[in-house]
Enzyme design. Sequence first.
Site, PDB file in Angstrom:
ATOM      1  N   HIS A  43       0.870  -1.178   0.000  1.00  0.00           N
ATOM      2  CA  HIS A  43       0.000   0.000   0.000  1.00  0.00           C
ATOM      3  C   HIS A  43       0.909   1.231   0.000  1.00  0.00           C
ATOM      4  CE1 HIS A  43      -3.968   1.740   1.793  1.00  0.00           C
ATOM      5  NE2 HIS A  43      -3.287   2.699   1.205  1.00  0.00           N
ATOM      6  N   GLU A  70      -2.622  -1.708  -3.132  1.00  0.00           N
ATOM      7  CA  GLU A  70      -3.730  -0.925  -2.575  1.00  0.00           C
ATOM      8  C   GLU A  70      -3.375   0.541  -2.583  1.00  0.00           C
ATOM      9  OE1 GLU A  70      -4.800  -3.745   1.253  1.00  0.00           O
ATOM     10  OE2 GLU A  70      -3.767  -1.846   1.538  1.00  0.00           O
ATOM     11  N   THR A 100      -3.731   5.238   8.966  1.00  0.00           N
ATOM     12  CA  THR A 100      -4.061   3.994   8.253  1.00  0.00           C
ATOM     13  C   THR A 100      -5.460   4.171   7.668  1.00  0.00           C
ATOM     14  OG1 THR A 100      -4.235   1.593   8.456  1.00  0.00           O
ATOM     15  CG2 THR A 100      -4.942   2.877  10.367  1.00  0.00           C
ATOM     16  N   HIS A 190      -8.072  -5.428   7.654  1.00  0.00           N
ATOM     17  CA  HIS A 190      -7.804  -4.392   8.651  1.00  0.00           C
ATOM     18  C   HIS A 190      -8.005  -4.926  10.052  1.00  0.00           C
ATOM     19  CE1 HIS A 190      -6.589  -0.463   9.802  1.00  0.00           C
ATOM     20  NE2 HIS A 190      -6.377  -0.224   8.536  1.00  0.00           N
TER      21      HIS A 190
END
Length: 239
Positions: A43, A70, A100, A190
């Site tokens: 990410h 991502e 995040t 997550h």
Amino acid sequence: MTNLSVNINKVALIRNSRGANYPDLVQFAKDCERFGAEGITIHPRPDERHARYTDVPALKKVVKTELNIEGNPIPKFLKMVLANRPHQCTLVPDDPDAITSDAGWDTIKHKGFLTDTIAELKEAGIRTSIFIDPVEEQIEGAKAVGTDRIEFYTGPYAHDFGKSRKKAVAPYVKCGKLAHKLGLGINAGHDLNTKNLSYFLKSVGNVAEVSIGHALVTDALYYGLHHTLLMYLHACRGK
Ligand code: PXP
């Protein structure tokens, strides 16, 4: 069966803290695969505080399972994804300075943008997934923008798991059924960990992939990478 994609951002964060290439992100990805991971996720955020844009081509070269990139589809991100053609691109509406990811897309408000972006990625042969809260109208909106998959934002589930796991998982069960009925693939991620993962997978069903970073890398400090991957793979196999 659910595939495990290891999010290696935390390893990049450790590397970046000293400037040299140690730990080596590419070697870490290879080792995750060697120990059974079915995918690697990165990410890259605009400030590149964890994974860097330049990590992508190096990973693309070595990842033999599935590479999932991502991020928020700003122009720079999309250009990098299209140049590297990962197996999957997960679109996330995170602010540039977010610690995040902390919410899914509003698929109704951003319908036009998501439809165009997803079409461009699919045209390039990249499977698409979009980060989503477990809200029925958002799942219907996800179907309408043409994505292949959704990724459930599981932060709230993990947060409430200790209070009542049944209540915490309920919206995901309901929305998972709807997504499945609409023909959407289901990913999740997550704050998933060895305590909350198997209950989520058993309750929701039909989860194609989980991407897990923070807890997995933290567990690896205690148990070692090989043992840690076996624990997560065990949960993904419904055990
Ligand atoms: N999915 C998305 C969209 C994320 O942003 C992250 C964190 O980078 C994860 C999954 C993995 O979350 P965690 O690091 O808590 O396992």
